[in-house]
Design a protein around this motif. Structure first.
Motif, short mmCIF file in Angstrom:
data_model
loop_
_atom_site.label_atom_id
_atom_site.label_comp_id
_atom_site.label_asym_id
_atom_site.label_seq_id
_atom_site.Cartn_x
_atom_site.Cartn_y
_atom_site.Cartn_z
N THR A 43 0.77 -1.22 0.15
CA THR A 43 -0.14 0.05 -0.23
C THR A 43 0.91 1.25 0.10
O THR A 43 1.76 1.26 0.86
CB THR A 43 -0.94 0.23 1.14
OG1 THR A 43 -1.81 -1.04 1.23
CG2 THR A 43 -1.90 1.31 1.08
N CYS A 44 0.96 1.96 -0.93
CA CYS A 44 1.52 3.29 -1.07
C CYS A 44 0.87 4.14 -0.14
O CYS A 44 -0.28 4.51 -0.26
CB CYS A 44 1.54 3.70 -2.28
SG CYS A 44 2.57 5.36 -2.49
N GLU A 98 -3.23 3.71 -3.10
CA GLU A 98 -3.24 2.58 -4.22
C GLU A 98 -2.60 1.29 -3.40
O GLU A 98 -1.69 1.38 -2.71
CB GLU A 98 -2.72 2.82 -5.49
CG GLU A 98 -3.43 3.79 -6.06
CD GLU A 98 -3.25 4.32 -7.54
OE1 GLU A 98 -3.95 4.77 -8.37
OE2 GLU A 98 -1.86 4.19 -7.68
N VAL A 99 -3.05 -0.02 -3.90
CA VAL A 99 -2.63 -0.93 -3.25
C VAL A 99 -2.25 -2.18 -4.44
O VAL A 99 -2.99 -2.15 -5.37
CB VAL A 99 -3.58 -2.00 -2.52
CG1 VAL A 99 -3.02 -3.17 -1.81
CG2 VAL A 99 -4.00 -1.10 -1.14
N GLY A 131 5.30 3.47 2.27
CA GLY A 131 4.47 2.36 1.97
C GLY A 131 4.43 1.24 2.96
O GLY A 131 5.38 1.52 3.88
#
Length: 188
Positions: free
Chosen positions: A133-134, A154-155, A177
């Motif tokens: 995950t970011c 986003e993942v 992340g």
């Protein structure tokens, strides 16, 4: 401490630890290499386990035996930030455990990337699943030769046994992340 109170503590602690790990009695019994009826008896407060059984059950739950037998207490622990030491895993990448206690079959890490930093990932056993995950910045993941650029929130999920690497896409700003690796069970 009376043996009735010890059995009561064991029953409560065992059930709570099993539920926290979302294990059925059968799954815990299999992991501990004991019959399911042994787990049921211990959770009912009726069991009188041998030391060998306690060692097996504690090992399957990844806890010390004294945690199985302990009197009620709040399971709260505070770690100051400096007690969770970061590890340097690549040029300009710091990795530290997100959860400082062992979590069965998972690895959870916070990753901080200096501008332009690159780090190769460690391939895991087949069946392992990795989720990245970011949180901040932009992170590029290369998975088996394919390029994925992630923005905050986003993942990316991918098989953890494939060759992979991480890179901060920005040459001027830091990125951050979270990596969660759900490990494959050996021999499954």
């Amino acid at each position: 401490m009376s043996s009735d109170r010890t059995a009561s503590h064991l029953a409560r602690n065992l059930a709570a630890l099993r539920h926290a790990r979302t294990l059925t009695q059968q799954e815990l019994a299999r992991a501990a290499a004991v019959p399911r009826s042994t787990i049921a008896n211990l959770e009912s407060g009726e069991g009188n386990p041998s030391l060998a059984v306690l060692v097996k059950v504690a090992g399957a739950l990844s806890v010390p035996i004294d945690e199985l037998l302990a009197a009620p207490r709040a399971l709260v622990r505070h770690w100051p930030a400096d007690a969770i030491a970061p590890r340097h895993k690549g040029r300009g990448v710091q990795v530290r455990d997100l959860v400082p206690e062992p979590v069965p079959d998972e690895m959870m890490e916070l990753m901080d990337f200096e501008p332009g930093a690159v780090m190769g990932g460690t391939p895991h056993l087949p069946g392992t699943r990795e989720f990245f995950t970011c949180l901040d910045g932009r992170v590029i993941l290369m998975v088996a030769g394919d390029r994925y650029e992630l923005a905050p929130g986003e993942v990316l999920a991918f098989p953890g046994n494939l060759p992979h690497s991480y890179q901060n896409a920005d040459a001027l700003q830091r990125a951050r992340g979270v990596s969660v690796v759900v490990l494959a069970k050996a021999g499954v």
